[in-house]
Design a protein around this motif. Structure first.
Motif, PDB file in Angstrom:
ATOM      1  N   THR A  86       0.909  -1.302   0.184  1.00  0.00           N
ATOM      2  CA  THR A  86      -0.052   0.005   0.004  1.00  0.00           C
ATOM      3  C   THR A  86       0.734   1.338  -0.015  1.00  0.00           C
ATOM      4  OG1 THR A  86      -1.551  -1.320   1.083  1.00  0.00           O
ATOM      5  CG2 THR A  86      -1.916   1.384   1.255  1.00  0.00           C
ATOM      6  N   GLU A  87       1.696   0.916   0.855  1.00  0.00           N
ATOM      7  CA  GLU A  87       2.636   2.540   0.933  1.00  0.00           C
ATOM      8  C   GLU A  87       3.451   2.811  -0.143  1.00  0.00           C
ATOM      9  OE1 GLU A  87       5.329   2.317   4.334  1.00  0.00           O
ATOM     10  OE2 GLU A  87       6.411   4.137   3.669  1.00  0.00           O
ATOM     11  N   ASN A  88       4.235   1.793  -0.739  1.00  0.00           N
ATOM     12  CA  ASN A  88       4.757   2.054  -2.054  1.00  0.00           C
ATOM     13  C   ASN A  88       3.786   2.408  -3.157  1.00  0.00           C
ATOM     14  OD1 ASN A  88       7.624   1.886  -1.587  1.00  0.00           O
ATOM     15  ND2 ASN A  88       7.163  -0.173  -0.601  1.00  0.00           N
ATOM     16  N   GLY A  89       2.732   1.807  -3.209  1.00  0.00           N
ATOM     17  CA  GLY A  89       1.726   1.864  -4.346  1.00  0.00           C
ATOM     18  C   GLY A  89       1.290   3.281  -4.238  1.00  0.00           C
ATOM     19  N   MET A 144       1.872   6.230  -7.140  1.00  0.00           N
ATOM     20  CA  MET A 144       0.805   6.927  -7.770  1.00  0.00           C
ATOM     21  C   MET A 144       0.982   8.522  -7.368  1.00  0.00           C
ATOM     22  SD  MET A 144      -0.852   5.154  -9.562  1.00  0.00           S
ATOM     23  CE  MET A 144      -2.015   6.127 -10.139  1.00  0.00           C
ATOM     24  N   GLU A 145       1.299   8.834  -6.166  1.00  0.00           N
ATOM     25  CA  GLU A 145       1.591  10.319  -5.960  1.00  0.00           C
ATOM     26  C   GLU A 145       2.475  11.048  -6.887  1.00  0.00           C
ATOM     27  OE1 GLU A 145      -0.015  12.411  -3.853  1.00  0.00           O
ATOM     28  OE2 GLU A 145      -1.084  11.063  -2.533  1.00  0.00           O
ATOM     29  N   ILE A 146       3.650  10.150  -7.162  1.00  0.00           N
ATOM     30  CA  ILE A 146       4.683  10.616  -7.950  1.00  0.00           C
ATOM     31  C   ILE A 146       4.006  11.102  -9.472  1.00  0.00           C
ATOM     32  CG2 ILE A 146       6.870  10.139  -9.164  1.00  0.00           C
ATOM     33  CD1 ILE A 146       7.581   9.027  -6.409  1.00  0.00           C
ATOM     34  N   MET A 147       3.144  10.032  -9.895  1.00  0.00           N
ATOM     35  CA  MET A 147       2.699  10.253 -11.183  1.00  0.00           C
ATOM     36  C   MET A 147       1.790  11.312 -11.398  1.00  0.00           C
ATOM     37  SD  MET A 147       2.876   6.324 -12.964  1.00  0.00           S
ATOM     38  CE  MET A 147       2.244   5.397 -11.725  1.00  0.00           C
ATOM     39  N   LYS A 148       1.046  11.350 -10.311  1.00  0.00           N
ATOM     40  CA  LYS A 148      -0.176  12.429 -10.356  1.00  0.00           C
ATOM     41  C   LYS A 148       0.520  13.962 -10.207  1.00  0.00           C
ATOM     42  CE  LYS A 148      -4.381  13.912 -10.102  1.00  0.00           C
ATOM     43  NZ  LYS A 148      -5.176  13.643 -11.264  1.00  0.00           N
ATOM     44  N   ARG A 149       1.712  13.999  -9.553  1.00  0.00           N
ATOM     45  CA  ARG A 149       2.363  15.250  -9.248  1.00  0.00           C
ATOM     46  C   ARG A 149       2.920  15.429 -10.714  1.00  0.00           C
ATOM     47  NH1 ARG A 149       7.678  15.828  -7.865  1.00  0.00           N
ATOM     48  NH2 ARG A 149       7.670  13.827  -6.724  1.00  0.00           N
ATOM     49  N   ALA A 151     -10.473  14.603  -9.869  1.00  0.00           N
ATOM     50  CA  ALA A 151      -9.265  14.470  -9.017  1.00  0.00           C
ATOM     51  C   ALA A 151      -9.187  14.835  -7.770  1.00  0.00           C
ATOM     52  CB  ALA A 151      -8.097  14.965 -10.053  1.00  0.00           C
ATOM     53  N   LYS A 152      -8.282  13.838  -6.919  1.00  0.00           N
ATOM     54  CA  LYS A 152      -8.243  14.171  -5.466  1.00  0.00           C
ATOM     55  C   LYS A 152      -7.097  15.272  -5.030  1.00  0.00           C
ATOM     56  CE  LYS A 152     -11.303  10.493  -4.071  1.00  0.00           C
ATOM     57  NZ  LYS A 152     -11.425   9.672  -2.912  1.00  0.00           N
ATOM     58  N   TYR A 189      -7.258   8.010  -7.869  1.00  0.00           N
ATOM     59  CA  TYR A 189      -6.568   9.140  -8.550  1.00  0.00           C
ATOM     60  C   TYR A 189      -6.920   9.644  -9.707  1.00  0.00           C
ATOM     61  CZ  TYR A 189      -2.721   8.497  -4.853  1.00  0.00           C
ATOM     62  OH  TYR A 189      -2.144   8.567  -3.632  1.00  0.00           O
ATOM     63  N   ALA A 190      -7.628   8.787 -10.714  1.00  0.00           N
ATOM     64  CA  ALA A 190      -7.965   9.023 -12.052  1.00  0.00           C
ATOM     65  C   ALA A 190      -8.883  10.054 -12.192  1.00  0.00           C
ATOM     66  CB  ALA A 190      -8.455   7.724 -12.785  1.00  0.00           C
ATOM     67  N   THR A 191      -8.708  10.993 -13.296  1.00  0.00           N
ATOM     68  CA  THR A 191      -9.675  12.005 -13.677  1.00  0.00           C
ATOM     69  C   THR A 191     -10.620  11.386 -14.718  1.00  0.00           C
ATOM     70  OG1 THR A 191      -8.001  12.568 -15.478  1.00  0.00           O
ATOM     71  CG2 THR A 191      -8.070  13.795 -13.177  1.00  0.00           C
ATOM     72  N   ARG A 192     -10.579  10.267 -15.043  1.00  0.00           N
ATOM     73  CA  ARG A 192     -11.300   9.683 -16.076  1.00  0.00           C
ATOM     74  C   ARG A 192     -11.156   8.182 -15.760  1.00  0.00           C
ATOM     75  NH1 ARG A 192     -10.730  10.134 -22.588  1.00  0.00           N
ATOM     76  NH2 ARG A 192     -12.473   8.766 -22.979  1.00  0.00           N
ATOM     77  N   VAL A 193     -12.364   7.392 -15.770  1.00  0.00           N
ATOM     78  CA  VAL A 193     -12.270   5.908 -15.694  1.00  0.00           C
ATOM     79  C   VAL A 193     -13.150   5.508 -16.584  1.00  0.00           C
ATOM     80  CG1 VAL A 193     -12.781   4.059 -14.198  1.00  0.00           C
ATOM     81  CG2 VAL A 193     -12.174   6.190 -13.082  1.00  0.00           C
TER      82      VAL A 193
END
Lengths: 230, 405
Positions: free
Chosen positions: A176-179, A183-188, A229-230, A209-213
């Motif tokens: 969970t933590e690494n995941g 994702m945070e990195i990619m979102k940033r 987006a969150k 995290y997705a803006t579109r699903v």
């Protein structure tokens, strides 16, 4: 502005006498700067769709346009060229070259793009910093944890400033933590650089995290909506 | 390009034992071939030198009707006043020595043992007869010796003769009869070729002429040159009226042919051994391709082209070749150098078609053949890697990423 446009795309795999219709007349447009999740159960066609957008595979019928270029008739080398400059990949397995260090793995796409050593060094250090891997730049993959490897893979995917990053189950093998971290990195990076991200996943941690699903089932798009987006 | 080699080096290091074994196969093949080439070259070189030194010389001047196979001492087939002819030839600048020789067939007998021999009448003073002066015991005959004979060590052994011992020599004379006389062994020589030494006896020319009835005649003028490559030019300048002038190339046409043939033979062996070695390299790289299928998929996905994947595998093959061929060449060179010093003893190899072989063969490695082999081994190894390299380059990224073939 659209980065990828697929029109009526079908992909049929033939194993022996058995034909499997992995995608069946799918049409989708991915816009610039999107952070899109392709979701659906196993066998729904997520990975196939991702591979077609990534020019790793070619459709049995239909049209795939990437960054304004029709890709259906491109040969192997032309597709490699298109991938090299336009698309970055993050895979489910930590797809680093085991004999190269983190630094060299990130450097590889830049080498393939003919960047000089100064440009390469600057970019690699910048990216490793962005994914918080500067300290481990000279470690080989087997000396890194799964999360660290995936962060290096993200850095490599971004190396050439591609318009589109495709990630196939990027958190499937992470805790969970690494995941979350990945994702945070990619979102940033999506926010900072405007790079388009498309994920194939069934991990709710990614979907949030997705803006579109886009939901797939049995090779067709079942649902396509936008999630704030969150 | 450096990056390809860096990656290639690391890839080879992944399975160090396998890489080392493949390199070793190449090294052993190269070493073996280098030694075989040196051995053949040594054999041919010494055979040619020994044959020229003992048997044919660089040029032979003979009577126009002389037939070397008959060893006839009938005057019609011999050169008259051979000393004058030899002296005239010796005035030529390129000539190192020119000396008359009389050849006759005979039988040596001691008590109940006998042996057929070639009787050679020589001028003891001529330097052309130096190869016979390697005496195991005793002395060489002098020009005016009328009862002395010099024989080869194997003949002396088989007949139980020592210096001072006596033998009966039977000779075919110029008038078609036979004559016999008892001679005393003055010296026992060795030329290094058992087969040759057991079939020849030496008499002073004057005695041989008197004994055979050849009188003031000789079978040939045996000519040694300062440089054997001058043979054709010198032969052209020699008196040709009533004579036949033969160069070493004409006299040893079979040997020259065998020499050429041996080069073709070595090339053939090279191709077989390197072919086998190449399959080891192909096998190593194929295993590598199959193990790294997914990795090839990743490289393709990030934009590596087929040509670049081929280059990567060629770089691996080149490094294997560099290591294997370098190590193999050094080993082959060391092996050849060692045996070039001590020789390889084969014993009596016999005489075939006038080709005399020494009992001991000294390998001789030429720079040409070494370079030829190194370049061939390198090229074959790199060519062998083309198949696995192409296989890797043609993998569909999707299949490769899933680890399929």
């Amino acid at each position: 502005m659209e980065v990828a446009k697929l029109t009526d795309v079908t992909r049929v795999y033939k194993i022996g006498e058995v034909e499997t219709r992995a995608l069946n007349g799918v049409s989708i447009t991915i816009g610039d700067g999107e952070f899109t999740s392709l979701v659906g159960p196993s066998g729904s066609g997520k990975t196939t769709l991702l591979q077609l957008i990534g020019c790793l595979d070619q459709p049995t019928s239909g049209k795939v346009i990437i960054d304004g270029k029709e890709t259906t008739n491109l040969n192997r080398n032309q597709r490699a060229n298109l991938r090299k400059g336009t698309i970055g990949f993050v895979f489910q397995f930590f797809a680093l070259i085991p004999t190269l260090t983190a630094y060299e793995n990130v450097e590889m796409p830049l080498l393939l793009n003919g960047k000089n050593s100064t440009e390469r060094k600057q970019r690699v250090l910048e990216l490793l910093k962005a994914v918080d891997m500067s300290e481990r730049a000279h470690h080989r993959p087997d000396q890194l944890s799964g999360g660290q490897q995936q962060r290096v893979a993200v850095a490599r995917a971004l190396a050439t400033n591609p318009k589109l990053i495709l990630a196939d189950e990027p958190t499937a093998n992470l805790d969970t933590e690494n995941g979350e971290q990945v994702m945070e990195i990619m979102k940033r990076l999506n926010k900072e650089t405007g790079t388009t991200f498309v994920f194939a996943t069934h991990d709710p941690r990614v979907i949030k995290y997705a803006t579109r699903v886009v939901t797939l089932r049995d090779g067709v798009i079942e649902k396509d909506n936008h999630t704030p987006a969150k | 390009m450096m990056n390809y080699f860096k990656m290639a080096y690391r890839n080879l290091g992944r399975h160090r034992r396998r890489s080392v074994l493949s390199g070793l196969a190449l090294a052993m093949g190269t070493a073996l071939l280098m030694f075989v080439a040196a051995f053949f070259q040594g054999e041919m070189r010494s055979s040619l030198e020994t044959t020229l030194r003992l048997n044919t010389g660089h040029i032979q001047v003979r009577d126009a009707d002389y037939d070397p196979d008959k060893l006839s001492v009938a005057w019609d087939y011999l050169i008259e006043n051979p000393d004058q002819v030899a002296a005239q030839i010796e005035t030529l600048d390129q000539v190192q020595a020119a000396t008359p020789r009389l050849l006759a067939s005979g039988i040596v007998s001691v008590r109940d043992d006998s042996s057929g021999v070639e009787i050679m009448g020589v001028d003891p003073a001529s330097s052309a007869n130096d190869p016979y002066r390697h005496l195991v015991s005793g002395d060489f005959v002098t020009a005016d010796d009328r009862e002395g004979i010099v024989i080869g060590y194997p003949l002396a052994e088989s007949l139980g003769l020592k210096v001072g011992g006596q033998l009966t020599l039977l000779i075919n004379t110029s008038d078609g009869n036979v004559d016999e006389q008892v001679f005393t062994v003055r010296g026992i020589f060795t030329t290094g070729s058992t087969a040759y030494d057991k079939g020849i006896v030496l008499l002073p020319l004057a005695k041989a002429q008197a004994f055979s009835g050849a009188e003031n005649h000789a079978s040939m003028i045996f000519v040694l040159l300062k440089d054997r490559e001058q043979a054709e030019a010198v032969a052209a300048a020699m008196p040709s009226q009533n004579f036949q002038v033969k160069t070493w190339r004409e006299l040893n046409s079979l040997l020259v042919l065998i020499n050429d043939f041996s080069n073709a033979y070595i090339t053939f062996i090279n191709l077989i051994v390197l072919g086998v070695t190449a399959t080891v390299i192909i096998n190593t790289l194929l295993m590598s391709v199959f193990e790294r299928t997914r990795e090839i998929g990743i490289l393709t996905a990030i934009g590596m082209k087929g040509r670049q994947i081929i280059t990567l595998f060629l770089a691996e093959a080149s490094l294997l070749a560099l290591g294997g061929v370098t190590f193999g060449s050094l080993a082959g060179w060391a092996l050849s150098a060692y045996f070039a010093k001590v020789g390889i003893y084969f014993g009596d190899l016999g005489i075939s078609q006038g080709m005399i072989l020494d009992d001991r063969i000294y390998p001789y490695l030429t720079l040409d053949s070494a370079i030829n082999l190194i370049v061939t081994a390198f090229i074959i190894t790199v060519l062998a890697s083309l198949y696995p390299a192409r296989l890797a380059s043609r993998m569909e990224p999707v299949e490769a990423l899933h680890g399929a073939k």
